[in-house]
Design a protein around this motif. Structure first.
Motif, PDB file in Angstrom:
ATOM      1  N   UNK A 197      31.240  48.289  46.664  1.00  0.00           N
ATOM      2  CA  UNK A 197      30.047  47.638  46.142  1.00  0.00           C
ATOM      3  C   UNK A 197      30.336  46.593  45.088  1.00  0.00           C
ATOM      4  N   UNK A 198      31.618  46.357  44.770  1.00  0.00           N
ATOM      5  CA  UNK A 198      31.944  45.344  43.775  1.00  0.00           C
ATOM      6  C   UNK A 198      31.722  43.958  44.363  1.00  0.00           C
ATOM      7  N   UNK A 199      31.301  42.986  43.519  1.00  0.00           N
ATOM      8  CA  UNK A 199      31.082  41.610  43.951  1.00  0.00           C
ATOM      9  C   UNK A 199      32.420  40.890  43.969  1.00  0.00           C
ATOM     10  N   UNK A 200      32.998  40.779  45.157  1.00  0.00           N
ATOM     11  CA  UNK A 200      34.264  40.082  45.316  1.00  0.00           C
ATOM     12  C   UNK A 200      34.001  38.669  45.805  1.00  0.00           C
ATOM     13  N   UNK A 201      34.665  37.700  45.239  1.00  0.00           N
ATOM     14  CA  UNK A 201      34.451  36.298  45.584  1.00  0.00           C
ATOM     15  C   UNK A 201      35.406  35.874  46.688  1.00  0.00           C
ATOM     16  N   UNK A 202      34.875  35.148  47.650  1.00  0.00           N
ATOM     17  CA  UNK A 202      35.694  34.604  48.730  1.00  0.00           C
ATOM     18  C   UNK A 202      36.430  33.388  48.186  1.00  0.00           C
TER      19      UNK A 202
END
Length: 264
Positions: free
Chosen positions: A171-176
């Protein structure tokens, strides 16, 4: 039935066999203590100074008593093993000796001889006592050790938690990382004529100073000032120079220092 050692009468199976190595004067006292309930086997205390062989079979005595009234008596090495031989398993031994004698304490001697549960008693200050028991196992006995329980306990032990556990499903916001580059960043960089020609031909809008240098060389002149560039970081080294810098490939230098660029 065999005769009672050290005295008359018959030794029955229900009697306690008591082995005593002591002075003759002690015999009446021991006989009065045990009475007819025990079979007594007496041996003079002087016998301990030579190889000892008691007239008993292996593991027949219930208790043994050794009294040494002399100070620092000579003890033959066979005494303790012989007492251990005639005693039954878990049979007890009491050694009464002069207090404060030199040499190894009797409690330690009995441990070295194979006895267990040794206790050293101070006594009355003149005579001291050491007590011990014969082990209830045979010499050289071995018992197999099972490692199954230990292995099962190791298998059942929970695995240690991981220190780092990164998952895309947390659920962590990982950036592409592809979104960090724009269209202009993906386009191939244009290489100026100054770079392509290796410093032999200046580009149309030359800002690195190569055009002025080439013109001065064509007229047979020497440029008085070092060529200037648009970025102003040429002196720092290739890591700070732009793609069209005429100083690419040269060592860093001090600002304002005259650097000769070879066009060969």
């Amino acid at each position: 039935p065999p005769s009672r050692p050290g005295g008359g009468g018959i030794l029955t199976s229900s009697m306690v066999l008591f082995v005593a190595i002591c002075p003759p004067a002690v015999h009446p006292r021991l006989a009065s203590v045990f009475g007819d309930a025990a079979g007594l086997s007496f041996t003079p205390h002087t016998a301990v100074s030579q190889p000892l062989a008691l007239p008993l079979q292996d593991e027949t005595a219930d208790r043994a008593y050794l009294e040494l009234p002399d100070e620092n008596p000579k003890i033959d090495p066979s005494v303790i093993p012989e007492l251990l031989r005639v005693l039954k398993k878990s049979g007890s031994l009491c050694v009464r000796h002069r207090a404060g004698g030199a040499g190894t304490p009797w409690a330690d001697r009995l441990v070295y001889g194979g006895f267990v549960d040794t206790v050293q008693r101070e006594g009355d200050g003149v005579m001291a006592e050491a007590e011990a028991k014969k082990p209830n196992w045979d010499a050289g006995a071995a018992v197999p050790i099972s490692l199954k329980k230990k292995k099962a306990a190791q298998q059942a032990a929970p695995a240690a938690p991981k220190v780092w556990n990164v998952s895309a499903d947390d659920g962590d916001d990982l950036m592409d990382e592809d979104t960090l580059l724009g269209e202009e960043d993906l386009k191939p960089k244009e290489v100026s004529a100054c770079v392509e020609s290796g410093g032999k031909k200046a580009c149309k809008n030359c800002s690195c100073g190569l055009a002025e240098k080439l013109e001065a060389d064509a007229n047979g002149e020497v440029s008085a000032a070092a060529p200037t560039s648009a970025c102003g970081s040429c002196y720092l080294g290739d890591a700070f120079r732009c793609a069209t810098c005429p100083y690419r490939g040269t060592a860093p230098f001090k600002p304002g220092e005259r650097v000769v660029i070879s066009t060969d």
